[in-house]
Design a protein around this motif. Structure first.
Motif, PDB file in Angstrom:
ATOM      1  N   ALA A 177      10.942  -3.344 -10.180  1.00  0.00           N
ATOM      2  CA  ALA A 177      11.511  -2.686 -10.917  1.00  0.00           C
ATOM      3  C   ALA A 177      11.220  -1.725 -10.632  1.00  0.00           C
ATOM      4  N   ALA A 178      10.476  -1.077  -9.758  1.00  0.00           N
ATOM      5  CA  ALA A 178       9.523  -0.406  -9.151  1.00  0.00           C
ATOM      6  C   ALA A 178      10.775   0.366  -7.552  1.00  0.00           C
ATOM      7  N   PHE A 179      11.164  -0.079  -7.498  1.00  0.00           N
ATOM      8  CA  PHE A 179      11.764  -0.692  -5.900  1.00  0.00           C
ATOM      9  C   PHE A 179      13.544  -0.890  -6.542  1.00  0.00           C
ATOM     10  N   TYR A 180      13.696  -1.186  -7.400  1.00  0.00           N
ATOM     11  CA  TYR A 180      14.992  -1.061  -7.586  1.00  0.00           C
ATOM     12  C   TYR A 180      15.287  -2.059  -6.752  1.00  0.00           C
ATOM     13  N   LEU A 181      15.043  -3.328  -6.555  1.00  0.00           N
ATOM     14  CA  LEU A 181      15.422  -4.104  -5.350  1.00  0.00           C
ATOM     15  C   LEU A 181      15.262  -5.806  -5.798  1.00  0.00           C
ATOM     16  N   ASN A 182      16.258  -6.928  -5.401  1.00  0.00           N
ATOM     17  CA  ASN A 182      16.142  -7.681  -5.693  1.00  0.00           C
ATOM     18  C   ASN A 182      14.667  -8.256  -5.167  1.00  0.00           C
ATOM     19  N   SER A 183      13.679  -9.152  -6.003  1.00  0.00           N
ATOM     20  CA  SER A 183      12.057  -9.645  -5.979  1.00  0.00           C
ATOM     21  C   SER A 183      12.561 -10.354  -4.964  1.00  0.00           C
ATOM     22  N   THR A 184      13.845 -11.611  -4.746  1.00  0.00           N
ATOM     23  CA  THR A 184      13.330 -12.731  -4.140  1.00  0.00           C
ATOM     24  C   THR A 184      13.482 -11.270  -2.106  1.00  0.00           C
ATOM     25  N   TYR A 185      14.474 -10.726  -2.178  1.00  0.00           N
ATOM     26  CA  TYR A 185      14.658  -9.434  -0.478  1.00  0.00           C
ATOM     27  C   TYR A 185      12.958  -9.345  -0.703  1.00  0.00           C
ATOM     28  N   ILE A 186      12.199  -8.410  -1.685  1.00  0.00           N
ATOM     29  CA  ILE A 186      11.212  -8.126  -1.494  1.00  0.00           C
ATOM     30  C   ILE A 186       9.929  -8.811  -0.960  1.00  0.00           C
ATOM     31  N   SER A 187      10.369  -9.854  -1.418  1.00  0.00           N
ATOM     32  CA  SER A 187       8.958 -10.957  -1.117  1.00  0.00           C
ATOM     33  C   SER A 187       9.464 -11.265   0.403  1.00  0.00           C
ATOM     34  N   ARG A 188      10.245 -11.968   0.377  1.00  0.00           N
ATOM     35  CA  ARG A 188      10.941 -11.946   2.363  1.00  0.00           C
ATOM     36  C   ARG A 188      10.234 -10.654   3.330  1.00  0.00           C
ATOM     37  N   GLN A 189      10.751  -9.620   3.147  1.00  0.00           N
ATOM     38  CA  GLN A 189      10.880  -8.827   3.745  1.00  0.00           C
ATOM     39  C   GLN A 189       9.058  -8.581   4.310  1.00  0.00           C
ATOM     40  N   PHE A 190       8.471  -9.028   2.546  1.00  0.00           N
ATOM     41  CA  PHE A 190       7.089  -8.708   3.555  1.00  0.00           C
ATOM     42  C   PHE A 190       5.941  -9.937   4.153  1.00  0.00           C
ATOM     43  N   LYS A 191       6.704 -11.144   3.193  1.00  0.00           N
ATOM     44  CA  LYS A 191       6.085 -12.227   4.318  1.00  0.00           C
ATOM     45  C   LYS A 191       6.274 -11.891   6.099  1.00  0.00           C
ATOM     46  N   LYS A 192       8.016 -11.925   6.114  1.00  0.00           N
ATOM     47  CA  LYS A 192       8.316 -10.912   7.571  1.00  0.00           C
ATOM     48  C   LYS A 192       7.671 -10.753   8.398  1.00  0.00           C
ATOM     49  N   HIS A 193       7.291  -9.745   7.219  1.00  0.00           N
ATOM     50  CA  HIS A 193       6.323  -8.221   8.670  1.00  0.00           C
ATOM     51  C   HIS A 193       4.267  -8.674   8.445  1.00  0.00           C
ATOM     52  N   THR A 194       4.108  -8.947   7.084  1.00  0.00           N
ATOM     53  CA  THR A 194       2.883  -8.875   7.097  1.00  0.00           C
ATOM     54  C   THR A 194       2.169 -10.385   7.600  1.00  0.00           C
ATOM     55  N   GLY A 195       3.385 -11.513   7.381  1.00  0.00           N
ATOM     56  CA  GLY A 195       2.883 -13.389   7.764  1.00  0.00           C
ATOM     57  C   GLY A 195       2.398 -13.488   6.162  1.00  0.00           C
ATOM     58  N   LEU A 196       1.345 -12.564   5.391  1.00  0.00           N
ATOM     59  CA  LEU A 196       1.632 -13.563   4.203  1.00  0.00           C
ATOM     60  C   LEU A 196       2.318 -13.263   2.638  1.00  0.00           C
ATOM     61  N   THR A 197       1.832 -14.315   2.096  1.00  0.00           N
ATOM     62  CA  THR A 197       3.415 -13.408   0.832  1.00  0.00           C
ATOM     63  C   THR A 197       2.348 -12.845   0.051  1.00  0.00           C
ATOM     64  N   LEU A 198       3.208 -12.453  -0.616  1.00  0.00           N
ATOM     65  CA  LEU A 198       2.064 -11.399  -1.623  1.00  0.00           C
ATOM     66  C   LEU A 198       1.654 -11.902  -2.295  1.00  0.00           C
ATOM     67  N   ARG A 199       1.032 -12.312  -2.973  1.00  0.00           N
ATOM     68  CA  ARG A 199       0.078 -13.310  -3.384  1.00  0.00           C
ATOM     69  C   ARG A 199      -1.380 -13.503  -2.968  1.00  0.00           C
ATOM     70  N   SER A 200      -0.853 -13.928  -1.882  1.00  0.00           N
ATOM     71  CA  SER A 200      -1.646 -13.735  -0.463  1.00  0.00           C
ATOM     72  C   SER A 200      -3.014 -12.805  -0.669  1.00  0.00           C
ATOM     73  N   TYR A 201      -1.288 -11.196  -0.055  1.00  0.00           N
ATOM     74  CA  TYR A 201      -2.511  -9.847   0.164  1.00  0.00           C
ATOM     75  C   TYR A 201      -2.676  -9.344  -0.525  1.00  0.00           C
ATOM     76  N   ILE A 202      -2.642  -9.949  -2.175  1.00  0.00           N
ATOM     77  CA  ILE A 202      -2.635  -9.470  -3.789  1.00  0.00           C
ATOM     78  C   ILE A 202      -4.067 -10.317  -3.797  1.00  0.00           C
ATOM     79  N   LEU A 203      -4.626 -11.468  -3.702  1.00  0.00           N
ATOM     80  CA  LEU A 203      -5.649 -11.549  -3.641  1.00  0.00           C
ATOM     81  C   LEU A 203      -6.824 -11.111  -2.405  1.00  0.00           C
ATOM     82  N   GLU A 204      -6.437 -11.374  -1.086  1.00  0.00           N
ATOM     83  CA  GLU A 204      -6.979 -10.760   0.286  1.00  0.00           C
ATOM     84  C   GLU A 204      -7.754  -9.554  -0.690  1.00  0.00           C
ATOM     85  N   ARG A 205      -6.281  -8.519  -1.003  1.00  0.00           N
ATOM     86  CA  ARG A 205      -6.980  -6.624  -1.313  1.00  0.00           C
ATOM     87  C   ARG A 205      -7.820  -7.086  -1.776  1.00  0.00           C
ATOM     88  N   ARG A 206      -7.498  -7.663  -3.491  1.00  0.00           N
ATOM     89  CA  ARG A 206      -8.417  -8.066  -4.361  1.00  0.00           C
ATOM     90  C   ARG A 206     -10.136  -8.437  -3.984  1.00  0.00           C
TER      91      ARG A 206
END
Length: 260
Positions: A177-206
């Motif tokens: 909703a924040a980026f007006y983009l498909n959530s799967t696309y966001i997830s894949r781009q994030f994993k490609k460039h960070t090496g982490l899933t969104l879930r893992s990254y959020i957990l690490e930051r917390r």
């Protein structure tokens, strides 16, 4: 070859010598050139990623804050280059040929004395590390070098959104909703460039945020809920798994370090 985002419980400096490498620090990404010198604070998440099979060579040294303090004086703060800059910013300078040779010469001397048990080798090791720190701080104080950030805008914005909402519930639906983009696309781009899933990254930051709260003297319960966990038992499990130590032991360890 690549590594996941990670943090160290120490200050790190890193001299890149050869390879074809992207280096990620917080929400930025840089293509490294031989002679690039990086300084990384314990709070800064980072990763290196080799783009091909070419030889990857670098020098890394990790130092505890208490050790840096012991080498510093009232007029020379050797942790300056790590501490006195915004988080994830100003991490990189480029050493010219002369400085690079100087750094490598000192680092080679350091490697030799660390491997030696000769009389005075520990004193010499301290002196070589101090020389490297003086050189590094001097270069950073006079730096006007700016490396181009090549992190894709979507990944940077996703990281910024997560950082701003860590204490809230963050879901794929929220990001979509924040980026007006498909959530799967966001997830894949994030994993490609960070090496982490969104879930893992959020957990690490917390967990990183919880560590900061514990260092500041917050109770374990306060650190849990302030850093975005809604379940105390899950927080204890997650913290222990990622940090390798329970929140209680982490808090006591930091308290002892501070007192010493």
């Amino acid at each position: 070859m690549g590594t996941f985002y990670h943090q160290h419980e120490a200050y790190e400096f890193y001299l890149f010598l050869r390879g074809n490498v992207n280096f990620y620090i917080e929400n930025s990404c840089f293509r490294l050139e031989p002679g690039d010198l990086l300084v990384i604070h314990p709070d800064e998440m980072h990763r290196s990623f080799s783009l091909d099979d070419s030889e990857y060579e670098r020098i890394t040294i990790n130092l505890q804050k208490s050790y840096l303090n012991s080498l510093s004086t009232s007029s020379t703060n050797l942790s300056d280059c790590f501490d006195n800059r915004p988080k994830g910013k100003g991490n990189i300078v480029h050493l010219d040929e002369s400085r690079r040779k100087q750094f490598l010469q000192i680092a080679n001397h350091l490697e030799d004395v660390i491997a030696s048990d000769a009389y005075g080798s520990d004193v010499l090791a301290n002196s070589y590390i101090a020389q490297l720190l003086v050189l590094t701080n001097a270069v950073f104080k006079n730096a006007d070098f700016t490396l181009r950030d090549i992190m894709p805008e979507l990944v940077r914005k996703t990281m910024d959104y997560i950082e701003s909402n860590l204490s809230q519930n963050i879901s794929l639906e929220h990001l979509s909703a924040a980026f007006y983009l498909n959530s799967t696309y966001i997830s894949r781009q994030f994993k490609k460039h960070t090496g982490l899933t969104l879930r893992s990254y959020i957990l690490e930051r917390r967990i990183s945020l919880a560590k900061s709260y514990l260092r500041e003297g917050f109770s374990i319960t306060e650190a849990c809920f302030q850093s975005g966990f809604s379940d105390y038992a899950n927080f204890i499990r997650s913290f222990t798994k990622i940090a390798g130590i329970s929140p209680g032991k982490f808090a006591k360890k930091k308290e002892q370090t501070f007192r010493s």
